[in-house]
Each structure stands twice: as structure tokens, then as C-alpha cells.
Scaffold this motif. Structure first.
Motif, PDB file in Angstrom:
ATOM      1  N   ARG A  98       9.567  45.454  19.913  1.00 56.82           N
ATOM      2  CA  ARG A  98      10.310  46.625  20.364  1.00 56.82           C
ATOM      3  C   ARG A  98       9.356  47.712  20.824  1.00 56.82           C
ATOM      4  O   ARG A  98       9.616  48.443  21.772  1.00 56.82           O
ATOM      5  CB  ARG A  98      11.176  47.126  19.221  1.00 56.82           C
ATOM      6  N   LYS A  99       8.235  47.787  20.140  1.00 55.71           N
ATOM      7  CA  LYS A  99       7.235  48.772  20.533  1.00 55.71           C
ATOM      8  C   LYS A  99       6.747  48.507  21.943  1.00 55.71           C
ATOM      9  O   LYS A  99       6.660  49.401  22.774  1.00 55.71           O
ATOM     10  CB  LYS A  99       6.061  48.706  19.559  1.00 55.71           C
ATOM     11  N   SER A 117       8.260  57.599  15.885  1.00 54.41           N
ATOM     12  CA  SER A 117       7.942  56.358  15.196  1.00 54.41           C
ATOM     13  C   SER A 117       6.843  55.611  15.928  1.00 54.41           C
ATOM     14  O   SER A 117       6.119  54.824  15.365  1.00 54.41           O
ATOM     15  CB  SER A 117       9.186  55.492  15.094  1.00 54.41           C
ATOM     16  N   ASN A 158      13.397  48.502  10.602  1.00 53.37           N
ATOM     17  CA  ASN A 158      13.085  47.641  11.751  1.00 53.37           C
ATOM     18  C   ASN A 158      14.306  46.826  12.179  1.00 53.37           C
ATOM     19  O   ASN A 158      14.230  45.619  12.369  1.00 53.37           O
ATOM     20  CB  ASN A 158      11.930  46.707  11.427  1.00 53.37           C
ATOM     21  N   HIS A 168      16.690  45.903  10.578  1.00 55.34           N
ATOM     22  CA  HIS A 168      17.251  45.043   9.545  1.00 55.34           C
ATOM     23  C   HIS A 168      18.015  45.910   8.547  1.00 55.34           C
ATOM     24  O   HIS A 168      17.552  46.984   8.177  1.00 55.34           O
ATOM     25  CB  HIS A 168      16.148  44.289   8.795  1.00 55.34           C
ATOM     26  N   TRP A 201       9.946  42.068  15.082  1.00 59.28           N
ATOM     27  CA  TRP A 201      10.836  42.931  15.859  1.00 59.28           C
ATOM     28  C   TRP A 201      10.136  44.227  16.216  1.00 59.28           C
ATOM     29  O   TRP A 201      10.207  44.705  17.354  1.00 59.28           O
ATOM     30  CB  TRP A 201      12.096  43.213  15.064  1.00 59.28           C
ATOM     31  N   ALA A 202       9.455  44.800  15.251  1.00 60.49           N
ATOM     32  CA  ALA A 202       8.801  46.085  15.478  1.00 60.49           C
ATOM     33  C   ALA A 202       7.771  45.970  16.589  1.00 60.49           C
ATOM     34  O   ALA A 202       7.715  46.808  17.492  1.00 60.49           O
ATOM     35  CB  ALA A 202       8.152  46.560  14.187  1.00 60.49           C
ATOM     36  N   ALA A 223      10.528  47.248   1.786  1.00 62.38           N
ATOM     37  CA  ALA A 223      10.527  46.715   3.146  1.00 62.38           C
ATOM     38  C   ALA A 223       9.120  46.412   3.613  1.00 62.38           C
ATOM     39  O   ALA A 223       8.871  45.408   4.282  1.00 62.38           O
ATOM     40  CB  ALA A 223      11.190  47.708   4.101  1.00 62.38           C
ATOM     41  N   MET A 224       8.184  47.244   3.222  1.00 60.51           N
ATOM     42  CA  MET A 224       6.806  46.987   3.628  1.00 60.51           C
ATOM     43  C   MET A 224       6.247  45.758   2.932  1.00 60.51           C
ATOM     44  O   MET A 224       5.264  45.176   3.390  1.00 60.51           O
ATOM     45  CB  MET A 224       5.925  48.194   3.309  1.00 60.51           C
ATOM     46  N   LYS A 258       3.692  41.069   7.066  1.00 61.84           N
ATOM     47  CA  LYS A 258       4.870  40.364   6.551  1.00 61.84           C
ATOM     48  C   LYS A 258       6.009  41.311   6.232  1.00 61.84           C
ATOM     49  O   LYS A 258       6.979  40.921   5.593  1.00 61.84           O
ATOM     50  CB  LYS A 258       4.499  39.587   5.289  1.00 61.84           C
ATOM     51  N   ARG A 259       5.868  42.550   6.631  1.00 62.19           N
ATOM     52  CA  ARG A 259       6.932  43.507   6.302  1.00 62.19           C
ATOM     53  C   ARG A 259       8.223  43.118   7.020  1.00 62.19           C
ATOM     54  O   ARG A 259       8.207  42.291   7.940  1.00 62.19           O
ATOM     55  CB  ARG A 259       6.508  44.906   6.697  1.00 62.19           C
ATOM     56  N   VAL A 260       9.274  43.745   6.591  1.00 65.47           N
ATOM     57  CA  VAL A 260      10.580  43.394   7.144  1.00 65.47           C
ATOM     58  C   VAL A 260      10.610  43.719   8.629  1.00 65.47           C
ATOM     59  O   VAL A 260      10.282  44.823   9.042  1.00 65.47           O
ATOM     60  CB  VAL A 260      11.690  44.175   6.415  1.00 65.47           C
ATOM     61  N   GLY A 261      10.961  42.717   9.401  1.00 68.56           N
ATOM     62  CA  GLY A 261      11.139  42.936  10.834  1.00 68.56           C
ATOM     63  C   GLY A 261       9.852  43.264  11.556  1.00 68.56           C
ATOM     64  O   GLY A 261       9.856  44.019  12.519  1.00 68.56           O
ATOM     65  N   ALA A 262       8.743  42.703  11.092  1.00 68.93           N
ATOM     66  CA  ALA A 262       7.462  43.023  11.729  1.00 68.93           C
ATOM     67  C   ALA A 262       7.441  42.557  13.176  1.00 68.93           C
ATOM     68  O   ALA A 262       7.006  43.284  14.073  1.00 68.93           O
ATOM     69  CB  ALA A 262       6.336  42.371  10.946  1.00 68.93           C
ATOM     70  N   TRP A 312      15.291  37.175  16.098  1.00 67.84           N
ATOM     71  CA  TRP A 312      15.299  38.301  15.166  1.00 67.84           C
ATOM     72  C   TRP A 312      15.636  37.826  13.765  1.00 67.84           C
ATOM     73  O   TRP A 312      15.277  38.468  12.792  1.00 67.84           O
ATOM     74  CB  TRP A 312      16.278  39.369  15.636  1.00 67.84           C
ATOM     75  N   SER A 364      -0.037  50.201  13.438  1.00 68.31           N
ATOM     76  CA  SER A 364       0.729  49.062  12.942  1.00 68.31           C
ATOM     77  C   SER A 364      -0.189  47.927  12.525  1.00 68.31           C
ATOM     78  O   SER A 364       0.207  47.047  11.797  1.00 68.31           O
ATOM     79  CB  SER A 364       1.685  48.577  14.018  1.00 68.31           C
ATOM     80  N   LEU A 417      -0.509  47.961   8.945  1.00 69.63           N
ATOM     81  CA  LEU A 417       0.685  47.666   8.155  1.00 69.63           C
ATOM     82  C   LEU A 417       0.727  46.195   7.798  1.00 69.63           C
ATOM     83  O   LEU A 417       0.090  45.349   8.430  1.00 69.63           O
ATOM     84  CB  LEU A 417       1.940  48.036   8.941  1.00 69.63           C
ATOM     85  N   ASN A 418       1.493  45.939   6.789  1.00 70.10           N
ATOM     86  CA  ASN A 418       1.645  44.569   6.314  1.00 70.10           C
ATOM     87  C   ASN A 418       2.310  43.717   7.389  1.00 70.10           C
ATOM     88  O   ASN A 418       3.403  44.030   7.835  1.00 70.10           O
ATOM     89  CB  ASN A 418       2.516  44.592   5.058  1.00 70.10           C
TER      90      ASN A 418
END
Lengths: 169, 550
Positions: free
Chosen positions: B328-329, B306, A88, A90, B324-325, A125-126, B318-322, B349, B312, B315-316
């Protein structure tokens, strides 16, 4: 291997792929396709790219293009092949017992090693972790050492000569 | 060719054919590395005189090599690092190159190899396959007892050497240093040697498929000095790792097996990198990348793949760059539809920890930060006007400023602002009444004077106190009229007791103190009505009670 995996030569391409790969691990191999070490790694990447395609995408970056020097400098790539992971947009780091956590230097010995590493990064990462521990045993991690001088890292890639034999049975 | 003779009794054609088949079955082409030729004679080949001849040559060659090793076996010597590259042995039985780059004693790896069980096994296999005899076994191997003796000698030598001269052990690290400096300064390392490339690829790839029963040769074909790396594998374990000789210019290195890297020369540009925490370059040129439309289509595969996994929500968060994801989506969706043209990213970011602790509890400073963050965009959303930066103006100064403004306005001939005292609601109707007679009174001023004089004269007894108005004073009063006319309302609006009409009527006998303003000229107007009017209006200022005087 460039015909199997996409090779990026422009900075824009790298920018976009980093920013547009969402909820997947992005594996970027920095190197040159004429280099034999890179070919070894590319072989591993190409063979396992399909297997990890659900949670990772793999692309190659040509470090020789002028446009790419920004990235080469940013990631301080002095040894090739260097593999860098993103999630993502990062930069994902990995503690593999070596001095540099920002990248994986050298080739993976086999497919499973690469898959394990990518999976560990994806799982980390998740869970919101920016740095993960390397799942591989230390003997399968390429060894090198860094020297920090004048704000830059020098790679002492044959550091083990200091210690004599390695892996002697 | 011996087979038909050995079976002379076999007269049947079918049997002959069978024999031919058998012979053909046995004789598949194979390579004899002793004779260096391909043959189809099978196992019989090793009994051929030509083969035996070449085998003896083969053995004698290797024997000479081994004699060199045996010299070092008897008198162990320290190996200098600069000689290490030359001190190596090609084991013909195991097809392995034994290097000494890491060893501190000459031929130590070779000795260990020749004493190993794998070498013995390979040697036996070789002798079985290519002939020779069991007596060669002891010629081409080193027994364990010899190795033990050698090791003891080595230990004693090592302790002596350490005590005597440490320089020999410090040597290799120094070399590394020199080499590193050389590599990073010269930039020659950036050039990949193509011969290395071809040699190494051919040699390294079989390593993966290698089962481990026998040893493997890696990169034996490159030149003696330029050999990048060599290693051999026994039982899938790395027994020895040998690295490049120190006089090669490329930065090739092998560590722990096939992991090799190439050192590249990077001209170091001032500016941060990933170690110094510089801003990542993929966020730099957001707009530029947007301009490249063609590439967007190329990327479509990546993006859509993707994007399609759009669960999504599962998905967690708290995941990295959530964040942002998600963003961006959305952006990519909009870009697909062609709605969004500009691609921008902000400072969000980065992970936001909501201000460092300042005072009180940590929670407070965070709350404060979040509060400010919420308020900030509102302020920004207001259409931005050019805000004049003004000095602070106190209330007092403001008042004065206002005053100045007023005087300015007054100086203009257009508008005249009268400063009037406060007029209550109750007083207003009275003022209204005052205004009317005033307007009328102006032309009738002389008349009023006359009337007043009449009033004075008629109730002569009741008028007790009459101020004397001389002719001169009258004249002055006349003079005063003009300014007074303007100021009339101000003067007249003295606070007065209310006088009703009825009351006025009842007090007619009382004397009226007429203000000096009032004229004394004669008039045609009705006296009484006039006086009443005056009284009712309160126009006439003073009124004195007769009784209190009397």
C-alpha cells in the motif's frame, strides 16, 4: 466531539482510512454524536487522540448515514458506542472477557484505559497477533452478553441482573 | 452587623476599617440548600430564625421518608421487580439517590446506606454546617444493631421464599427476555431520547472529576418513570448500581458505573458479517474510492503521517499485514506521483498457509503449492490466445489425418507430390545423370530403338539369350511407353551394382539384357558411345556374364 475528531459519513471514507492507515492502529468509533454514551467515549477519545497519535489514529463513524449500513451490518453493531480497531487493513480483535471479541462495546472509563487498550493492540499487532488480551481489569470493562440466534448475535446488555449486585463493597 | 457593637472600644478608624475587611473576608456568597438561597452571612446564617424555620421543615420532610424506611426495617418484605423503580430514597445529607432496582428486599439499599459510615460522616457535616443538634444524628441514621436484626430477618425470609416460590427470583431474567424481544422487534430503541441525553451528560461528567469524599448525584432531574440510570459513589467505589426501570423504551443501560450503551435497531440484512467470516467491506470498492479524488486529498493528512514514519525496515516483518503495508505504501507513493491509477487488491491480503496437507509430509504439499504458485504467473503472462479445445488425437489418427490432407492436396491440379523412395547421397549423382538422358531421350526414342537393334545385331555371337519380341509385343511396349516414361525413375532406381566406365569397356563382349523399354529403331547416333553411356549410367538393367552361361 465531531469538531475534534474527524467524523466519517461515507463508506468510501471508511474504506480509504482503513486501507491507508499503515503501521498504525486505527480506532473507529461507531455511534452517533447525539448519543450521550457516545459523547462520553468521544470525550475520552478526543482527549487521548493526540497522546496516541504516534501509533494510532482515531476517527468517528456516523452509523446513521445510509452509506454506512454496510459496515454496521458487517460488524454487527447493535450497541453503541462500539469501538473497532484495525491494523494495516486487518481487523484487530480483543479478548476482554466479554462475549464479543470483535469490538469494544461501551465507553472507556478514563483516558488511560483507552491508551492501554490501543497500546496493547499495537504491540500485539507488531508481533503479528490478530487477537490480543485486554489489559484492563475486568471491573473496568463494560459488561454485556450476547445471544446467538439465527446466525445473529443479540446483545443482552443487562445480563448482570441475573447475578444480582455487582461491585458491592 | 453585630461585629461593630461587639467592639465598642475600638474607636480608631483604621481598626474599624480592618474590622470591615474581616467581615467582608468572612462573608462570601454561598448557597444554603435548606433555605434554598444564596447568602453572604457566613457561618452566622445558621442561627438566623428563617434558617431555623426552614431547617425544621427540611428535617420533618426527611423524617417522614425515613419513617417509611423504618417500616421495612422492622418488617422486611420482598421487593417485586415492577415496584423496584418506585422504591427509592433521596438522601438529603449525602445528596444521593438510593435505588432499589437490584435489591430483592424493599429499601435494602436505603437501609444499608443509612447505616453506612459515610452517611454518618455526611450527616455530622450537615448538622455542623446548617445547625440542628447532635440529637438529630440518631434520628437520621440507622444503627448497626438494627441492621443486623434486619439482615437476620431477611435471611430467614429469603430461605422461606426460595422454598415457597421460585417465581419471584426467576422474574427478572424473564423480564430481560421480554424486554430484549421488545427492543429488537419494535425498533423504538433506535430513537435516542434527548431528555435523557441532557440529563445524563450533566450528571455523568462530574463523575470523573469527583474526588470521592462525598457522594455524587447523578441524573436526578429526569422524570420518575424515565430515569435512565442512577448511581452513587462512595469513596470512589461503586456501592450500588441501579439500572433503568423496565418500562422505559430506550435501550439505555448502565453496568458497572458509567459504562452505558444504547441499543440500536439494525435491520438485519442477509449476508455475512464479521462473525460469519464474510469478506470485509473495505476491500470491496477499491476502484470507486479511487474515483473520489477530493477525498484522497482529505485523507492526505492520515496517509502522509503514516507514510512519513517510513522506518518500516526496522519494523517486524511478521507484523500484522506487513505485506499489505509495504504494497500500500508503494501504491500510495505511486499515486502521489500520479503514476498509478488503478487500485486493486487480490486474494493475497489473506494469510496464506500454502495448501492443506494432502499426502506425504506437510512440507511436500507446501512445496508443491509454492512451486505451482511460481509457475502460475508465468503462464498468465503469456499473451492470451483463444485456445481451441480439441479432442485428443492419437498418433495413429494423426497419421491418417495427414494422409487425408495429402490426398486433398493431390487432388488439386497445382502441385503434384511424388512419393519417392529414399535416395541416398551416393545414389543422388547417379539419378542426376539419369535425368539428363531422359530429357534427351524423349525425342530420340525411336533412335534408341534403332541403336539397340544395331547393338544386338553387331555382336551376334555374344548375345545368347535374347527374349523374342514380337511385333505385337512391340506395339504393346509402345503403348506402355507413355506411363512408363513417367514412372521411369521409380523403376530404374533399382538397386544396382555400381558399374564403372572401365569395367563396361572390358565387358563389351558380354551380352546386354536390354529392358523392354528400350527402342529398337535405327539411329544415326554412334553405337559404341551410346552403349557405353548406357552402361555407365547403369541405365541398362541387367548384365549377364557370358562365362557363367557357357
Amino acid at each position: 466531539m465531531s469538531y475534534v475528531l474527524r467524523t466519517l459519513t461515507k463508506k468510501q471514507e471508511v474504506d480509504s482510512i482503513i486501507r491507508d492507515t499503515i503501521d498504525k492502529v486505527l480506532v473507529l468509533r461507531f455511534g452517533r454524536s447525539s448519543d450521550h454514551d457516545c459523547l462520553l467515549l468521544d470525550d475520552v477519545l478526543a482527549k487521548s487522540a493526540r497522546e496516541v497519535s504516534k501509533f494510532a489514529s482515531v476517527a468517528l463513524v456516523d452509523i446513521d448515514s445510509e452509506d454506512m449500513q454496510v459496515y454496521v451490518n458487517y460488524f454487527d453493531i447493535t450497541l453503541i458506542p462500539s469501538t473497532i480497531f484495525f491494523f494495516n487493513a486487518h481487523h484487530m480483535k480483543m479478548d476482554s472477557g466479554t462475549a464479543d471479541h470483535t469490538k469494544w462495546v461501551g465507553a472507556f472509563r478514563r483516558k488511560q484505559d483507552f491508551i492501554d487498550v490501543v497500546e496493547a493492540i499495537f504491540r500485539g499487532a507488531m508481533k503479528g497477533k490478530l487477537i490480543v488480551n485486554c489489559p484492563l481489569p475486568p471491573e473496568r470493562i463494560p459488561k454485556y452478553q450476547l445471544l446467538y440466534k439465527d446466525g445473529y448475535l443479540y446483545y443482552l446488555d443487562n445480563w448482570w441482573m441475573w447475578y444480582g449486585h455487582i461491585g458491592r463493597s | 452587623m453585630e461585629t461593630p457593637r461587639s467592639n465598642p472600644s475600638c474607636t480608631d478608624n483604621s481598626k474599624k476599617e480592618e474590622g470591615k475587611k474581616k467581615r467582608k473576608k468572612v462573608s462570601e456568597f454561598e448557597y444554603c440548600k435548606v433555605c434554598k438561597l444564596n447568602h453572604d452571612q457566613g457561618q452566622r446564617h445558621k442561627y438566623f430564625p428563617g434558617h431555623k424555620k426552614s431547617l425544621s421543615v427540611f428535617f420533618s420532610k426527611f423524617q417522614t421518608k425515613l419513617s417509611d424506611v423504618r417500616v421495612f426495617l422492622k418488617n422486611p418484605t420482598l421487593l417485586r421487580s415492577e415496584h423496584a423503580s418506585r422504591n427509592r430514597l433521596w438522601c438529603v445529607f449525602c445528596d444521593v439517590d438510593v435505588d432499589e432496582l437490584l435489591s430483592s428486599f424493599a429499601c435494602s439499599n436505603a437501609i444499608n446506606h443509612l447505616a453506612s459510615a459515610d452517611h454518618l460522616k455526611n450527616l455530622k457535616h450537615f448538622l455542623w454546617k446548617f445547625g440542628g443538634g447532635t440529637d438529630y444524628i440518631d434520628k437520621f441514621r440507622i444503627t448497626d444493631s438494627e441492621v443486623d436484626k434486619w439482615e437476620k430477618k431477611c435471611k430467614s425470609l429469603k430461605s422461606e421464599a426460595v422454598a415457597a416460590n421460585k417465581a419471584t427470583f426467576v422474574g427478572p431474567p424473564n423480564d430481560i427476555h421480554n424486554e430484549l424481544n421488545y427492543v429488537s422487534n419494535s425498533g423504538l430503541s433506535g430513537v435516542t431520547n434527548s431528555s435523557f441525553y441532557s440529563a445524563n451528560v450533566s450528571s455523568s461528567l462530574p463523575l470523573e472529576t469527583h474526588s470521592g469524599t462525598s457522594s455524587v448525584n447523578l441524573s436526578g432531574s429526569t422524570g420518575h418513570m424515565n430515569r435512565p440510570f442512577e448511581l452513587y459513589v462512595l469513596k470512589n467505589e461503586i456501592v450500588n448500581v441501579a439500572v433503568k426501570p423496565k418500562n422505559t423504551l430506550s435501550g439505555k443501560v448502565s453496568a458497572g458505573g458509567i459504562q452505558t450503551f444504547t441499543h440500536i435497531f439494525v435491520p438485519q440484512v442477509p449476508g455475512g458479517n464479521v462473525h460469519t467470516g464474510a469478506p470485509p467491506p473495505w476491500f470491496e470498492a477499491a476502484e470507486e474510492s479511487q474515483l473520489n479524488v477530493g477525498f484522497q486529498q482529505v485523507l492526505g493528512g492520515f496517509a502522509s503521517s503514516s507514510n512519513k514514519s517510513g522506518n518500516s525496515k526496522k519494523l517486524n516483518p511478521k507484523r500484522v499485514g506487513a505485506a499489505w503495508a509495504e504494497r500500500r505504501k508503494m501504491e500510495m507513493e505511486m499515486e502521489k506521483r500520479g503514476e498509478l491509477v488503478k487500485k486493486e487488491f487480490d486474494a493475497n491480503w489473506l494469510p496464506n498457509f500454502g495448501r492443506v496437507w494432502q499426502s506425504g509430509s506437510r512440507k511436500e504439499s507446501r512445496k508443491e503449492f509454492e512451486f505451482e504458485k511460481q509457475n502460475l504467473p508465468k503462464v498468465e503472462s503469456v499473451p492470451t490466445e483463444p485456445v481451441k479445445i480439441q479432442p485428443y488425437i492419437s498418433k495413429r489418427m494423426e497419421f491418417e489425418f495427414e494422409k487425408q490432407k495429402l490426398t486433398k492436396v493431390e487432388s488439386e491440379p497445382v502441385e503434384v507430390i511424388k512419393i519417392q523412395p529414399y535416395i541416398s547421397k551416393r545414389m543422388e549423382p547417379e539419378l542426376e545423370k539419369q535425368k539428363l538422358p531422359k530429357v534427351e531421350s524423349e525425342p530420340a526414342e525411336p533412335v534408341m530403338e534403332f541403336e539397340l537393334s544395331e547393338v544386338e545385331s553387331v555382336p551376334a555371337d555374344s548375345v545368347k539369350i535374347q527374349p523374342y519380341i514380337s511385333k505385337r509385343m512391340e506395339f504393346e511396349l509402345e503403348k506402355q511407353k507413355l506411363p512408363k516414361g513417367e514412372n521411369e525413375p521409380a523403376e530404374i532406381v533399382k538397386i544396382q551394382p555400381y558399374i564403372s566406365k572401365g569395367r563396361v569397356g572390358s565387358r563389351t563382349k558380354t551380352c546386354y539384357l536390354v529392358p523392354q523399354v528400350l527402342p529398337t529403331n535405327q539411329s544415326k547416333w554412334n553405337k559404341e558411345a551410346q552403349v557405353n553411356d548406357y552402361v555407365a549410367d547403369g541405365y541398362i538393367v541387367q548384365l549377364t556374364d557370358n562365362s557363367c552361361r557357357g
